[in-house]
Design a protein around this motif. Sequence first.
Motif, mmCIF file in Angstrom:
data_model
loop_
_atom_site.group_PDB
_atom_site.id
_atom_site.type_symbol
_atom_site.label_atom_id
_atom_site.label_comp_id
_atom_site.label_asym_id
_atom_site.label_seq_id
_atom_site.Cartn_x
_atom_site.Cartn_y
_atom_site.Cartn_z
ATOM 1 N N CYS A 115 10.156 -59.978 3.570
ATOM 2 C CA CYS A 115 10.087 -58.964 2.526
ATOM 3 C C CYS A 115 10.021 -57.536 3.048
ATOM 4 O O CYS A 115 10.416 -56.603 2.337
ATOM 5 N N GLN A 116 9.535 -57.350 4.295
ATOM 6 C CA GLN A 116 9.395 -55.975 4.782
ATOM 7 C C GLN A 116 9.836 -55.758 6.224
ATOM 8 O O GLN A 116 9.825 -54.626 6.696
ATOM 9 N N GLN A 143 13.336 -53.826 1.006
ATOM 10 C CA GLN A 143 11.947 -54.240 0.890
ATOM 11 C C GLN A 143 11.669 -54.857 -0.478
ATOM 12 O O GLN A 143 12.207 -54.415 -1.488
ATOM 13 N N GLU A 145 8.678 -56.173 -3.180
ATOM 14 C CA GLU A 145 7.276 -56.183 -3.603
ATOM 15 C C GLU A 145 6.970 -57.546 -4.221
ATOM 16 O O GLU A 145 7.659 -58.004 -5.127
ATOM 17 N N TYR A 147 4.200 -58.441 -5.851
ATOM 18 C CA TYR A 147 3.452 -58.368 -7.106
ATOM 19 C C TYR A 147 4.371 -58.673 -8.294
ATOM 20 O O TYR A 147 5.463 -58.111 -8.422
ATOM 21 N N LYS A 149 5.992 -61.394 -8.891
ATOM 22 C CA LYS A 149 6.965 -62.452 -8.631
ATOM 23 C C LYS A 149 6.343 -63.816 -8.976
ATOM 24 O O LYS A 149 5.142 -63.955 -9.136
ATOM 25 N N PHE A 170 -1.868 -61.778 -4.010
ATOM 26 C CA PHE A 170 -0.784 -60.788 -3.985
ATOM 27 C C PHE A 170 -0.299 -60.430 -5.394
ATOM 28 O O PHE A 170 0.634 -59.661 -5.540
#
Length: 320
Positions: A115-116, A143, A145, A147, A149, A170
């Motif tokens: 993810c990052q 990227q 996030e 939150y 998902k 998360f």
Amino acid sequence: MKLVILESYVMEPGDLDWSGLRALVPDVAEYVRTPYDQIAQRIGDAELVVLNKCRMDEEILSKCPNLRWVGIIATGTDNLDLEACRRHGVSVANVPAYSTYSVAQMAFSLLLAICQCPERQDKALRDGYWQLEIPAGYGILPQVELYGKTFGVCGYGNIGRQTARLARAFGMEVLVWTRTVRPEYAQDGVTFVDLDTLLAKSDIVSLHCPATPATRGLVNGEALAKMKPGAILLNTARGALVDEAAVAQALTNGHLGYYAADAFAVEPLPADSLLRTAPRTLFTPHVAWATGGALKRLMEITARNLETFLAGAGENIVNR
């Protein structure tokens, strides 16, 4: 009595050692690794065996008539024929729950790396690039996030349940598919659904099932087609849960967004595996269980399993 350690590589020299077992059984033979064709010879007339990935089946057992106890230094027992061990009067003890936190942590290590891309970002920075100036060659993904998902957990044992806790921390909605829903799960803040619903609604699917006849090939071409386009698949459980050729195809045609795994159908991962050339993958060499904390618990429980067996009872016997 004699104890044979068939795979001592599990404990790296200088970390932990086998002193807990040696204190119980002074007569110990130790081998770093043991190929299948040498298992029976090395066991010989021993009554006690400790192993990790070595196969234990009818052929081996028939050549080792003195064998009475097998301690597997792992939770999963799919490399052992438990029924054959029972027929031969051999008790098999596993090590439950020792790696719960480490494996759940690895699932999120893989997910966060996707993810990052922190390691790729670090390399680009050290090479002199900054923010949006980074060339495409570094392979940095957009990227993501987490939150909000939807996180799907397949299998709700100790590791699956801990992974679900992390997902909720998360800020994700957690869907769970499991064979047994226990009353104590009601307070977990997760939603139990059937497998098709989980696949269709999850942005991330994380596998935490044992490898059984019912779960082998669980994620096949049909299951992958039911997943959201661009979804992420995580496997820190067993390679046998996944049809790796189907996963490689789903990655190649773009339907599957990313596949990250710490376990494979054949280990080490073969040089000609289709996964090696598939796009958008992230792999670790089945090491999620090997943190210092997990290894300490592993040795403590293994020694306790042997101690209680020698005392006449035996803890964590899976084929009683």
